[in-house]
Design a protein around this motif. Sequence first.
Motif, PDB file in Angstrom:
ATOM      1  N   TYR A 111      -7.397  -1.682  -3.983  1.00 49.98           N
ATOM      2  CA  TYR A 111      -7.209  -0.427  -3.259  1.00 49.98           C
ATOM      3  C   TYR A 111      -8.290   0.587  -3.688  1.00 49.98           C
ATOM      4  O   TYR A 111      -8.870   1.288  -2.869  1.00 49.98           O
ATOM      5  N   HIS A 137       0.784  -1.234   0.000  1.00 53.26           N
ATOM      6  CA  HIS A 137       0.000   0.000   0.000  1.00 53.26           C
ATOM      7  C   HIS A 137       0.823   1.295   0.000  1.00 53.26           C
ATOM      8  O   HIS A 137       0.495   2.219  -0.747  1.00 53.26           O
ATOM      9  N   ASP A 177     -11.506  -0.425  -2.082  1.00 57.99           N
ATOM     10  CA  ASP A 177     -11.584  -0.049  -0.655  1.00 57.99           C
ATOM     11  C   ASP A 177     -12.191   1.339  -0.500  1.00 57.99           C
ATOM     12  O   ASP A 177     -12.875   1.632   0.461  1.00 57.99           O
ATOM     13  N   ARG A 178     -11.895   2.200  -1.460  1.00 63.36           N
ATOM     14  CA  ARG A 178     -12.350   3.592  -1.380  1.00 63.36           C
ATOM     15  C   ARG A 178     -13.585   3.823  -2.238  1.00 63.36           C
ATOM     16  O   ARG A 178     -13.845   4.934  -2.668  1.00 63.36           O
ATOM     17  N   GLN A 179     -14.308   2.742  -2.516  1.00 63.88           N
ATOM     18  CA  GLN A 179     -15.578   2.806  -3.243  1.00 63.88           C
ATOM     19  C   GLN A 179     -15.468   3.553  -4.584  1.00 63.88           C
ATOM     20  O   GLN A 179     -16.318   4.363  -4.932  1.00 63.88           O
ATOM     21  N   GLY A 180     -14.413   3.219  -5.309  1.00 63.82           N
ATOM     22  CA  GLY A 180     -14.244   3.807  -6.631  1.00 63.82           C
ATOM     23  C   GLY A 180     -14.857   2.918  -7.702  1.00 63.82           C
ATOM     24  O   GLY A 180     -15.658   2.023  -7.407  1.00 63.82           O
ATOM     25  N   LYS A 200      -7.615  14.458  -1.852  1.00 68.78           N
ATOM     26  CA  LYS A 200      -7.286  13.024  -1.830  1.00 68.78           C
ATOM     27  C   LYS A 200      -8.425  12.168  -1.290  1.00 68.78           C
ATOM     28  O   LYS A 200      -8.327  10.942  -1.264  1.00 68.78           O
ATOM     29  N   ASP A 201      -9.501  12.799  -0.833  1.00 65.00           N
ATOM     30  CA  ASP A 201     -10.576  12.019  -0.208  1.00 65.00           C
ATOM     31  C   ASP A 201     -11.610  11.501  -1.199  1.00 65.00           C
ATOM     32  O   ASP A 201     -12.472  10.705  -0.847  1.00 65.00           O
ATOM     33  N   LYS A 202     -11.532  11.963  -2.419  1.00 68.82           N
ATOM     34  CA  LYS A 202     -12.566  11.531  -3.377  1.00 68.82           C
ATOM     35  C   LYS A 202     -12.324  10.099  -3.828  1.00 68.82           C
ATOM     36  O   LYS A 202     -11.178   9.655  -3.906  1.00 68.82           O
ATOM     37  N   PRO A 203     -13.406   9.371  -4.203  1.00 68.83           N
ATOM     38  CA  PRO A 203     -13.184   8.041  -4.786  1.00 68.83           C
ATOM     39  C   PRO A 203     -12.460   8.156  -6.119  1.00 68.83           C
ATOM     40  O   PRO A 203     -12.470   9.207  -6.756  1.00 68.83           O
ATOM     41  N   GLU A 216       0.285   4.077  -2.734  1.00 73.30           N
ATOM     42  CA  GLU A 216      -0.087   5.443  -2.363  1.00 73.30           C
ATOM     43  C   GLU A 216       0.881   6.458  -2.964  1.00 73.30           C
ATOM     44  O   GLU A 216       0.488   7.526  -3.405  1.00 73.30           O
TER      45      GLU A 216
END
Length: 793
Positions: free
Chosen positions: A650, A538, A653-656, A559-562, A542
């Motif tokens: 990855y 990771h 994980d961030r709902q992309g 950086k918080d957006k999917p 990143e």
Amino acid sequence: MKRKLKELFENHGNCLYTFFQSFFLEADRHFFLRTDIYNAWEKFLETEGGSQLKGTYGEDFFPGCQEMAVRAPWIYVASRPAIGIWEYYQIHTEAMEGEQISISDYLKQKERLVVGAKENANFALELDLFPFSREFPRMTENRSIGRGVEFLNRTLSGKMFGEKDNGGNRMLDFLRVHQVSGQQLMLNGHIEDIQQLRDSLRKAIKYLKSITNSTEYKEFSDRLKNLGFEPGWGSNAGRVKEMMSMLMDILEVPDPKTLERFLGRIPMIYSVVIVSPHGYFGQGNVLGMPDTGGQIVYILDQVKALEAEMKRQIQAQGIDITPQIVVLTRQIPESGNTSCHEPLEDIIGTENAKILRIPFRGEHGEVKQEWISRFKVWPYLERFSLESEKELYALLGGRPDLILGNYSDGNLVAYLLSRRMKVTQCNIAHALEKAKYLYSDLYWQDNRENNFACQFTADLVSMNACDFIITSTYQEIAGTEDSLGQYESYTSFTMPDMYRVVNGIDVFDPKFNIVSPGADEKVYFSYKDEKRRITDMHPELEELIYGETHDCRGTFENKDKPLLFTMARLDSVKNISGLVEWYAKNDELREQANLLVVAGKVDVEQSSDNEERHQIERMHQLMNDYDLDGQVRWLGRHLEKNKAGELYRYVADRQGAFVQPALFEAFGLTVIEAMASGLPVFATLYGGPLEIIEEGVSGFHIDPGNGEASSEKMVEFFRKCNENPDHWNYISDGAMARVKSRYTWKLYARKLLTLSRVYGFWKYVTNLEREETGRYLEMFYGTVYRRLAEDIH
Ligand code: UDP
Ligand code: LCN
């Protein structure tokens, strides 16, 4: 002319004339494709005059038109009223009269529009394979397309076993021919006729019932030998009994399902050759090199799955032999930091599979040192196949049991090898150029550097010569209601001044079978599978996505957006720059998600491929014009597959979501990889993804021709996910379930091996050999292909 069409012309002639005139007769081009015709028709229906045509036969006819060729006042129409069915018409728009014409006449008119009227047009070389197959079984229902083996078993077993003992005798002959390393298998000379076979089977089954199922073959092999049986029936009493009972049933009442199961167990395949000459065939550092993409991934995974399945089957058959698989490719002496210069390489993750590399040689036998584009490999293939034949005999210690070709060049070499070595040949297309380049047949003379005439000739030869064809999807063969299939596009076409094809391939031919590939389950698995996740990776990921790194452009401001993720070769057909443009133009999407692109190279100087260079420039242009550097991250590098696998997860994980925006995608391995990882996918509706994804259940389809609607669909998705967090889970679970049920290498290997046996059987016991077709194709190869190949420098 059909009555309904005639009535339409008689009753609405004036109105139709306006339609033809406003959209076609006065346009500045001659050819119109389905979408042009469809859109024109829809538009016309909205006009005052056009509205009169609502509810008429025109509403059936015009949306089914695939192509129009216009030479005022004439319009020539190719209509496809149903999948695989074609009709051709000529319409005189002033007299408003029309008639049905032959395919040959239709093609002549197209030629005339490209190269002008020619006196000898009536005597041009026409390729017609239909007369050869008149006697062969052919399917009639379009839902049967791609299920050839079921159809063959049904039709031929009925025929063969119909006459008393005819089928039985042929089966007897067939069972006698099997041998491995000099050892006789299945039957020995004790059994001389069908009656004796039945008696021996009865005695053997009676005996096997008296011992336990787990008794090993060697314990009772002598007894069976005396009855006329040799190894190959199974590794233990239970298996042997089961197989012998199946044969008894077949001899009694032949049912196609039992026949398929029985043939599926006959030991026939120990060694397989897989041919894939072009590009860089290697196990590392090759993806993303010119002409090197999913085909390599497919073959390496295929080898692993085939070896495992062959081992399992051989063991169950009670035979002690190690299967051999050889991938035959081209050796490239100047191969950079790849292993493509090595003549022989073990395939990682297999016991005994190898890559065999044979060089391309010039006229005087000199070895070609550098990479040669897939468009220019043709002059080397014949020599390559002869040298390969020798090396294969040496490596395998005999001839293989099956040869699989890949893409146009691999299929042609597979044809040359199979023909000489007398081995079953199977073709796999992947992504043929004909489907990618519009009018590459009609305007072949304008694109001489791509050598399409030579390539399409090779395709026609190998497609027709092979014993069977496997495709990844149905639509690869016959398309959909609205679009043409890759193979269907070879049914009829013309290359003016070269030759005209009136029956090039028949999509109803039972040689077609759908056998879909999978995604390597060791690499592409669910983001929820915590235990197997490579979390150590990771920080590196990143860094790639958010950090400072070379080979990239753009840094995410928020950086918080999917993430909306895409990964592909930077070829124009992949349409990555198209996706960037849709994203750039949709403010809401830019607000909702960041776009992560893994494709090509960022520095144009690093690319030697013209198409890629052009795309790189376009990407920079878009990043500049739309000020995308804070919302788009473009990584111009290739990701090793384990890294790519963890990256999909990855992003999940961030709902992309994953996007595959290609103009055409033959299958789309990234689509199933992303789905297997649990990512909702938006993928092109042109090609494989249309069939892979069920709209709104396991992902979404997007139309690359309509960027606005495509980006809006993504906006809608993220909006819904914000309102209801379960929406993302619903699609994600649907995607994973879809891949599990349909796209796995295990299913693939089983199906492929069964097909090889079944086609081998029918070839042996009937006249499926198609000798006449073979001779015709040899002539075509010798007179047309060879000349075209020799002209390439
Ligand atoms: N691939 C990869 N790393 C990259 C780009 C692509 O591992 O940086 C792999 C991808 O995971 C997929 C294959 O390359 O397995 C591409 O196959 P696909 O069928 O999607 O497209 P093709 O390149 O064959 O047209
Ligand atoms: C080539 C392509 O372009 C892809 O669409 C396929 O997924 C790949 O080959 C494997 O068949």
